[in-house]
Design an enzyme around this catalytic site. Structure first.
Site, PDB file in Angstrom:
ATOM      1  N   CYS A 248      41.131  23.168  29.861  1.00 54.77           N
ATOM      2  CA  CYS A 248      42.001  23.669  30.930  1.00 54.77           C
ATOM      3  C   CYS A 248      43.186  24.485  30.411  1.00 54.77           C
ATOM      4  CB  CYS A 248      42.506  22.518  31.783  1.00 54.77           C
ATOM      5  SG  CYS A 248      41.182  21.529  32.472  1.00 54.77           S
TER       6      CYS A 248
ATOM      7  N   HIS B  63      48.748  24.413  35.551  1.00 54.67           N
ATOM      8  CA  HIS B  63      47.375  23.944  35.709  1.00 54.67           C
ATOM      9  C   HIS B  63      47.351  22.979  36.897  1.00 54.67           C
ATOM     10  CE1 HIS B  63      43.412  22.653  35.034  1.00 54.67           C
ATOM     11  NE2 HIS B  63      43.711  21.450  34.578  1.00 54.67           N
TER      12      HIS B  63
ATOM     13  N   ASN C 131      40.846  20.858  40.670  1.00 56.42           N
ATOM     14  CA  ASN C 131      40.950  21.261  39.268  1.00 56.42           C
ATOM     15  C   ASN C 131      39.714  22.079  38.894  1.00 56.42           C
ATOM     16  OD1 ASN C 131      40.990  21.451  36.489  1.00 56.42           O
ATOM     17  ND2 ASN C 131      41.318  19.272  36.101  1.00 56.42           N
TER      18      ASN C 131
HETATM   19  N1  ACO Z   1      39.071   6.643  45.563  1.00 54.36           N
HETATM   20  C1  ACO Z   1      39.504   5.385  45.661  1.00 54.36           C
HETATM   21  N2  ACO Z   1      39.867   4.651  44.603  1.00 54.36           N
HETATM   22  C2  ACO Z   1      39.793   5.242  43.397  1.00 54.36           C
HETATM   23  C3  ACO Z   1      39.360   6.560  43.217  1.00 54.36           C
HETATM   24  C4  ACO Z   1      38.975   7.271  44.368  1.00 54.36           C
HETATM   25  N3  ACO Z   1      38.538   8.549  44.322  1.00 54.36           N
HETATM   26  N4  ACO Z   1      39.403   6.861  41.907  1.00 54.36           N
HETATM   27  C5  ACO Z   1      39.851   5.772  41.272  1.00 54.36           C
HETATM   28  N5  ACO Z   1      40.075   4.787  42.166  1.00 54.36           N
HETATM   29  C6  ACO Z   1      40.556   3.440  41.939  1.00 54.36           C
HETATM   30  C7  ACO Z   1      40.220   2.926  40.557  1.00 54.36           C
HETATM   31  O1  ACO Z   1      38.894   2.460  40.510  1.00 54.36           O
HETATM   32  C8  ACO Z   1      41.237   1.835  40.395  1.00 54.36           C
HETATM   33  O2  ACO Z   1      40.779   0.700  41.072  1.00 54.36           O
HETATM   34  P1  ACO Z   1      41.029  -0.778  40.478  1.00 54.36           P
HETATM   35  O3  ACO Z   1      42.524  -0.917  40.455  1.00 54.36           O
HETATM   36  O4  ACO Z   1      40.331  -1.630  41.459  1.00 54.36           O
HETATM   37  O5  ACO Z   1      40.414  -0.757  39.099  1.00 54.36           O
HETATM   38  C9  ACO Z   1      42.447   2.377  41.146  1.00 54.36           C
HETATM   39  O6  ACO Z   1      41.951   3.415  42.001  1.00 54.36           O
HETATM   40  C10 ACO Z   1      43.524   2.946  40.261  1.00 54.36           C
HETATM   41  O7  ACO Z   1      42.875   3.767  39.277  1.00 54.36           O
HETATM   42  P2  ACO Z   1      43.682   4.653  38.274  1.00 54.36           P
HETATM   43  O8  ACO Z   1      42.756   5.306  37.319  1.00 54.36           O
HETATM   44  O9  ACO Z   1      44.813   3.829  37.744  1.00 54.36           O
HETATM   45  O10 ACO Z   1      44.269   5.731  39.279  1.00 54.36           O
HETATM   46  P3  ACO Z   1      45.289   6.873  38.977  1.00 54.36           P
HETATM   47  O11 ACO Z   1      46.431   6.746  39.870  1.00 54.36           O
HETATM   48  O12 ACO Z   1      45.527   7.046  37.502  1.00 54.36           O
HETATM   49  O13 ACO Z   1      44.471   8.155  39.468  1.00 54.36           O
HETATM   50  C11 ACO Z   1      43.235   9.996  38.516  1.00 54.36           C
HETATM   51  C12 ACO Z   1      43.259   8.495  38.848  1.00 54.36           C
HETATM   52  C13 ACO Z   1      43.302  10.744  39.828  1.00 54.36           C
HETATM   53  C14 ACO Z   1      41.966  10.314  37.787  1.00 54.36           C
HETATM   54  C15 ACO Z   1      44.473  10.332  37.655  1.00 54.36           C
HETATM   55  O14 ACO Z   1      44.553   9.441  36.576  1.00 54.36           O
HETATM   56  C16 ACO Z   1      44.468  11.739  37.107  1.00 54.36           C
HETATM   57  O15 ACO Z   1      44.559  12.688  37.852  1.00 54.36           O
HETATM   58  N6  ACO Z   1      44.422  11.886  35.774  1.00 54.36           N
HETATM   59  C17 ACO Z   1      44.495  13.157  35.102  1.00 54.36           C
HETATM   60  C18 ACO Z   1      43.194  13.840  35.179  1.00 54.36           C
HETATM   61  C19 ACO Z   1      43.344  15.244  34.657  1.00 54.36           C
HETATM   62  O16 ACO Z   1      44.300  15.899  34.939  1.00 54.36           O
HETATM   63  N7  ACO Z   1      42.413  15.769  33.883  1.00 54.36           N
HETATM   64  C20 ACO Z   1      42.587  17.096  33.416  1.00 54.36           C
HETATM   65  C21 ACO Z   1      41.696  17.487  32.444  1.00 54.36           C
HETATM   66  S1  ACO Z   1      40.093  17.741  33.066  1.00 54.36           S
HETATM   67  C22 ACO Z   1      39.412  18.999  32.162  1.00 54.36           C
HETATM   68  O17 ACO Z   1      39.942  19.379  31.174  1.00 54.36           O
HETATM   69  C23 ACO Z   1      38.105  19.585  32.656  1.00 54.36           C
END
Ligand code: ACO
Length: 325
Positions: free
Chosen positions: A113, A252, A282
């Site tokens: 990215c 980004h 994204n």
């Molecule tokens: N719907 C409902 N619940 C969900 C979802 C969803 N879509 N996704 C995750 N959850 C749940 C998890 O299973 C977890 O449940 P649990 O507590 O029962 O285990 C809970 O939500 C919390 O999960 P977290 O992973 O702690 O959630 P977080 O707030 O961190 O959000 C996310 C997850 C959206 C993936 C976030 O961490 C994020 O955006 N990270 C950065 C990703 C990114 O920017 N990547 C960029 C590079 S990608 C590339 O280079 C191609």
């Protein structure tokens, strides 16, 4: 010193839309969760027979038209992707053929990215040495083809798009201060597998399929906030400017919460930030050029504006550039 300036910009998104209602129908999620935790409402999805080079070619043609140049004026095409049509040939060579850039050298590079800002920095080097005059940067990804649609933590984030820019030798200031870096200790935080057989990697994927992207969301988020804020603050400081001198930040577009936390660290408010996250999600390296192209089209960017572009991604990598429009 010769300046390197963006003289043309263009973006392309496919027509098909996966909205949050559709995501609710395929995984255990809700519109409310996705909007609150990511900010995404819709993503664009390539047609089954539409690949990275198809989208890249469309964005490249728009950028050339916007720059008022012909394909034969281009000396070099560099293309950032993590979802290439082939390992070889490079997507850049396919685009070179498709647009008829007969005088251009061409190669792909992978900075995930961070690809657009990395591309600006590569282009600037070739222009400042006097080796090339016109360089076409293309960022394109069909992430939908590498998404695990049984993994609710990643599938709600990704979409497809392509963005391109022409960078040319110029008497005016263009790409000013830049910063890029990598932290390979986080290499396995975002993975998309190739030939290496790694049972652990396959095991941690929800569908246990080799051909999808996996990431450690929280670790990436933590890295992203700090990397984006530090790199942005650095390019502004090194230009001898303050945030009051900056008209717009085009970051980004990975997650609204990442952008929000990063801009708080920069000490700026959302009115200075251009977001497309809600409608495209994204789209990897193309997020920044697609948003930049739209911001220009909508009149949010005017000649002479100072703009900060900042990205982060797989690798882990980051990059920021302060550009004068
Ligand atoms: N719907 C409902 N619940 C969900 C979802 C969803 N879509 N996704 C995750 N959850 C749940 C998890 O299973 C977890 O449940 P649990 O507590 O029962 O285990 C809970 O939500 C919390 O999960 P977290 O992973 O702690 O959630 P977080 O707030 O961190 O959000 C996310 C997850 C959206 C993936 C976030 O961490 C994020 O955006 N990270 C950065 C990703 C990114 O920017 N990547 C960029 C590079 S990608 C590339 O280079 C191609």
């Amino acid at each position: 010193m010769i300046n390197a300036k963006i003289t043309g910009i263009g973006g392309y998104v496919p027509e098909k839309i996966y909205d949050n209602a559709y995501m609710e129908s395929i995984v255990d999620t809700s519109d409310e969760w996705i909007v609150r935790r990511t900010g995404v409402k819709e993503r664009r999805i390539s047609a089954d027979d539409e690949y990275t080079t198809d989208m890249a070619t469309k964005a490249a043609k728009k950028a050339l038209e916007n720059a008022g140049l012909g394909a034969e004026d281009i000396d070099l095409i560099i293309l950032a992707t993590v979802t290439p049509d082939y390992f070889t040939p490079s997507c850049a060579c396919v685009v070179q053929r498709n647009i008829g850039a007969v005088n251009a050298a061409a190669f792909d590079y992978n900075a995930a990215c961070s690809g657009f800002v990395t591309g600006l920095i590569i282009a600037k080097q070739f222009i400042q040495t006097g080796m090339y005059k016109n360089i076409l940067i293309v960022c394109a990804d069909t992430l939908s083809k590498a998404t695990d649609y049984t993994d609710r933590a990643t599938c709600v984030l990704f979409g497809d798009a392509a963005g391109a820019a022409v960078v040319s030798a110029s008497e005016e200031e263009g790409i000013m201060t830049t910063d890029m870096g990598a932290d390979g200790t986080g290499a396995l935080s975002i993975t998309s597998l190739a030939y290496r057989n790694d049972d652990e990697e396959i095991e941690k994927r929800v569908a246990h399929r080799k051909d999808t992207i996996w990431m450690a969301g929280q670790a990436v988020m933590k890295f992203a906030v700090k990397a984006m804020a530090d790199a942005s603050n650095k390019v502004v400081r090194e230009a001898g400017l303050t945030w009051d001198d900056i008209s717009l930040v085009v970051p980004h577009q990975a997650n609204y919460r990442i952008v929000d936390s990063a801009i708080k660290r920069m000490g700026i408010t959302e009115d200075k930030v251009y977001l497309t996250l809600e409608k495209y999600g994204n789209t990897s390296a193309s997020c920044i050029p697609v948003a930049l192209s739209e911001a220009v089209e909508k009149g949010r960017i005017k000649k002479g504006d100072n703009i900060v572009l900042v990205g982060f991604g797989g690798g882990l990598t980051w990059g920021a550039a302060l550009i004068r429009w």
